[in-house]
Motif scaffolding. Structure first.
Motif, PDB file in Angstrom:
ATOM      1  N   GLY A 107      35.225  11.389  -1.858  1.00 32.70           N
ATOM      2  CA  GLY A 107      34.387  12.185  -2.698  1.00 32.70           C
ATOM      3  C   GLY A 107      34.456  12.010  -4.189  1.00 32.70           C
ATOM      4  O   GLY A 107      35.307  11.502  -4.112  1.00 32.70           O
ATOM      5  N   SER A 108      33.697  12.120  -5.542  1.00 30.85           N
ATOM      6  CA  SER A 108      34.260  12.211  -6.125  1.00 30.85           C
ATOM      7  C   SER A 108      32.720  13.315  -6.973  1.00 30.85           C
ATOM      8  O   SER A 108      32.105  14.293  -6.611  1.00 30.85           O
ATOM      9  N   ALA A 109      33.192  14.074  -7.986  1.00 27.66           N
ATOM     10  CA  ALA A 109      32.897  14.578  -9.263  1.00 27.66           C
ATOM     11  C   ALA A 109      31.286  13.777  -9.532  1.00 27.66           C
ATOM     12  O   ALA A 109      30.228  14.285  -9.290  1.00 27.66           O
ATOM     13  N   GLU A 110      31.542  12.232  -9.173  1.00 24.15           N
ATOM     14  CA  GLU A 110      30.282  11.459  -9.398  1.00 24.15           C
ATOM     15  C   GLU A 110      29.373  11.434  -8.596  1.00 24.15           C
ATOM     16  O   GLU A 110      27.853  11.881  -8.766  1.00 24.15           O
ATOM     17  N   LEU A 111      29.897  11.296  -7.676  1.00 21.32           N
ATOM     18  CA  LEU A 111      29.091  11.655  -6.191  1.00 21.32           C
ATOM     19  C   LEU A 111      28.332  12.836  -6.044  1.00 21.32           C
ATOM     20  O   LEU A 111      27.000  12.861  -5.952  1.00 21.32           O
ATOM     21  N   GLY A 112      29.330  13.790  -6.111  1.00 21.37           N
ATOM     22  CA  GLY A 112      28.296  15.314  -5.935  1.00 21.37           C
ATOM     23  C   GLY A 112      27.088  15.493  -7.130  1.00 21.37           C
ATOM     24  O   GLY A 112      26.496  16.001  -7.091  1.00 21.37           O
ATOM     25  N   ASN A 113      27.510  15.231  -8.088  1.00 21.56           N
ATOM     26  CA  ASN A 113      26.333  14.603  -9.901  1.00 21.56           C
ATOM     27  C   ASN A 113      25.055  14.232  -9.522  1.00 21.56           C
ATOM     28  O   ASN A 113      23.914  15.037  -9.012  1.00 21.56           O
ATOM     29  N   LYS A 114      25.535  13.391  -8.414  1.00 17.68           N
ATOM     30  CA  LYS A 114      24.279  12.423  -8.032  1.00 17.68           C
ATOM     31  C   LYS A 114      23.861  13.237  -6.730  1.00 17.68           C
ATOM     32  O   LYS A 114      22.197  13.029  -6.745  1.00 17.68           O
ATOM     33  N   ILE A 115      24.265  13.254  -6.310  1.00 20.92           N
ATOM     34  CA  ILE A 115      24.034  14.589  -5.171  1.00 20.92           C
ATOM     35  C   ILE A 115      23.095  15.701  -5.398  1.00 20.92           C
ATOM     36  O   ILE A 115      21.864  15.947  -5.132  1.00 20.92           O
ATOM     37  N   ARG A 116      24.136  17.026  -6.434  1.00 20.59           N
ATOM     38  CA  ARG A 116      23.017  17.784  -6.661  1.00 20.59           C
ATOM     39  C   ARG A 116      21.765  17.304  -8.033  1.00 20.59           C
ATOM     40  O   ARG A 116      20.781  17.673  -7.708  1.00 20.59           O
ATOM     41  N   GLN A 117      21.779  15.719  -8.186  1.00 23.59           N
ATOM     42  CA  GLN A 117      20.962  15.534  -9.008  1.00 23.59           C
ATOM     43  C   GLN A 117      19.307  15.337  -8.477  1.00 23.59           C
ATOM     44  O   GLN A 117      18.392  15.161  -8.872  1.00 23.59           O
ATOM     45  N   ARG A 118      19.692  14.684  -7.492  1.00 23.45           N
ATOM     46  CA  ARG A 118      18.847  13.868  -6.698  1.00 23.45           C
ATOM     47  C   ARG A 118      18.178  15.077  -5.569  1.00 23.45           C
ATOM     48  O   ARG A 118      16.762  15.115  -5.773  1.00 23.45           O
ATOM     49  N   ARG A 119      18.474  15.700  -5.176  1.00 14.39           N
ATOM     50  CA  ARG A 119      18.360  17.235  -4.504  1.00 14.39           C
ATOM     51  C   ARG A 119      17.153  17.686  -5.235  1.00 14.39           C
ATOM     52  O   ARG A 119      16.167  18.369  -4.965  1.00 14.39           O
ATOM     53  N   ASN A 120      17.569  18.133  -6.197  1.00 12.76           N
ATOM     54  CA  ASN A 120      16.478  19.165  -7.777  1.00 12.76           C
ATOM     55  C   ASN A 120      15.219  18.395  -7.966  1.00 12.76           C
ATOM     56  O   ASN A 120      14.372  18.631  -8.077  1.00 12.76           O
ATOM     57  N   GLU A 121      15.608  16.684  -8.107  1.00 12.41           N
ATOM     58  CA  GLU A 121      14.646  15.640  -7.837  1.00 12.41           C
ATOM     59  C   GLU A 121      13.857  15.642  -6.666  1.00 12.41           C
ATOM     60  O   GLU A 121      12.328  16.060  -7.468  1.00 12.41           O
ATOM     61  N   LEU A 122      14.462  16.600  -6.099  1.00 12.10           N
ATOM     62  CA  LEU A 122      13.213  16.631  -4.960  1.00 12.10           C
ATOM     63  C   LEU A 122      12.487  17.979  -4.345  1.00 12.10           C
ATOM     64  O   LEU A 122      11.814  18.205  -3.974  1.00 12.10           O
ATOM     65  N   GLY A 123      12.705  17.957  -5.793  1.00  8.69           N
ATOM     66  CA  GLY A 123      12.688  20.640  -5.201  1.00  8.69           C
ATOM     67  C   GLY A 123      13.056  20.577  -3.998  1.00  8.69           C
ATOM     68  O   GLY A 123      12.801  21.808  -3.592  1.00  8.69           O
ATOM     69  N   LEU A 124      14.639  20.549  -3.713  1.00 11.55           N
ATOM     70  CA  LEU A 124      15.191  21.095  -2.553  1.00 11.55           C
ATOM     71  C   LEU A 124      15.681  22.350  -3.036  1.00 11.55           C
ATOM     72  O   LEU A 124      16.507  22.037  -3.993  1.00 11.55           O
ATOM     73  N   THR A 125      16.327  23.222  -2.501  1.00 12.88           N
ATOM     74  CA  THR A 125      17.305  24.278  -2.363  1.00 12.88           C
ATOM     75  C   THR A 125      18.589  23.866  -2.026  1.00 12.88           C
ATOM     76  O   THR A 125      18.336  22.619  -1.020  1.00 12.88           O
ATOM     77  N   ILE A 126      19.482  23.883  -2.218  1.00  9.70           N
ATOM     78  CA  ILE A 126      21.255  23.990  -1.044  1.00  9.70           C
ATOM     79  C   ILE A 126      20.447  24.358   0.211  1.00  9.70           C
ATOM     80  O   ILE A 126      20.787  23.200   0.600  1.00  9.70           O
TER      81      ILE A 126
END
Length: 259
Positions: free
Chosen positions: A8-27
């Motif tokens: 894991g890394s802060a960069e990977l975490g940010n990319k996962i969150r960014q992509r989830r938001n782009e797809l309109g998915l909630t956590i």
């Protein structure tokens, strides 16, 4: 035998969150699709390591290509030989613009094709003339030039998908990749862009001297950055401009590189 993990890394975490938001998915929605708890998904987005089997699910949900392997020191590296064997490797790009360009094309075209197929499936259930901006979740709308959003209906996406398949077949044959229309220029740019999340996330071996070339190969191939200047800027394009949607399908000579 212990489960292998993706570091894991802060960069990977940010990319996962960014992509989830782009797809309109909630956590909650993303966690349910991945088969993990909400707290576990939150840890992913916080940058904690991810079990490899779960990471494959995350990649699937976020529609990321996951053709990579783990080295002994847990560094993330692409399994380039595996991707070569999947049938969309362009020897033309590798010879002319480097291995990273060919890798970006292979990954990006695969992801773009998947995105188009999913949007086409959604549009097929809607009334004739529905455009991607009217879908609850579109995988491609945010990547297309915004001025012509209402033109992106089923017929257009099907045509775009056909161009992607055409380029993939060209790559398989080792032939020159060339663009004669704005639609073909746009397709090459989209392929390059769709590969960006993975190309930026994973590291490459020291032998890869062209490690930064993956994010420029389409511009080198086209010979300019007009696709950005005209389609991804604040310019308003009237019907006379060659980059107006009305001219996207016309055969032109924007890329005259010959084999």
């Amino acid at each position: 035998m212990s489960q292998r993990t993706v570091k894991g890394s802060a960069e990977l975490g940010n990319k996962i969150r960014q992509r989830r938001n782009e797809l309109g998915l909630t956590i909650e929605e993303a966690a349910a699709k991945a088969g993990v708890g909400v707290k576990t998904w939150c840890r992913y987005e916080a940058g904690e390591s991810i079990r490899q089997d779960k990471y494959l699910r995350v990649c699937s949900i976020l529609n990321w290509n996951n053709s990579y392997q783990k080295s002994d020191d847990e560094e993330d590296v692409f399994d380039i030989e595996k991707i070569r064997k999947e049938g969309v490797w362009s020897s033309f790009l590798e010879e002319n613009l480097g291995e990273q360009a060919a890798l970006s094309f292979a990954i990006g075209s695969d992801i773009l094709l998947d995105h188009l197929k999913m949007d086409l499936e959604e549009l097929s259930l809607k009334p004739r003339g529905t455009h991607v901006g009217e879908l609850n979740i579109s995988w491609i709308a945010a990547d297309l030039p915004s001025q012509f959003l209402m033109e992106y209906d089923y017929n257009f996406l099907y045509r775009l998908k056909s161009v992607v398949i055409q380029y993939r077949n060209t790559a398989k044959r080792g032939e020159t990749i060339i663009a004669h229309s704005v639609l073909e220029e746009l397709t090459l740019y989209l392929i390059m862009e769709e590969s960006s999340l993975l190309m930026e996330t994973f590291s490459f071996g020291e032998k890869d001297g062209d490690a930064d070339s993956w994010n420029e190969w389409a511009f080198h191939l086209l010979g300019d950055m007009d696709i950005i200047t005209f389609l991804y800027s604040d310019f308003y394009l009237d019907e006379q401009n060659p980059y107006h949607f009305d001219h996207w399908f016309e055969k032109q000579s924007y890329c005259d590189q010959e084999r």
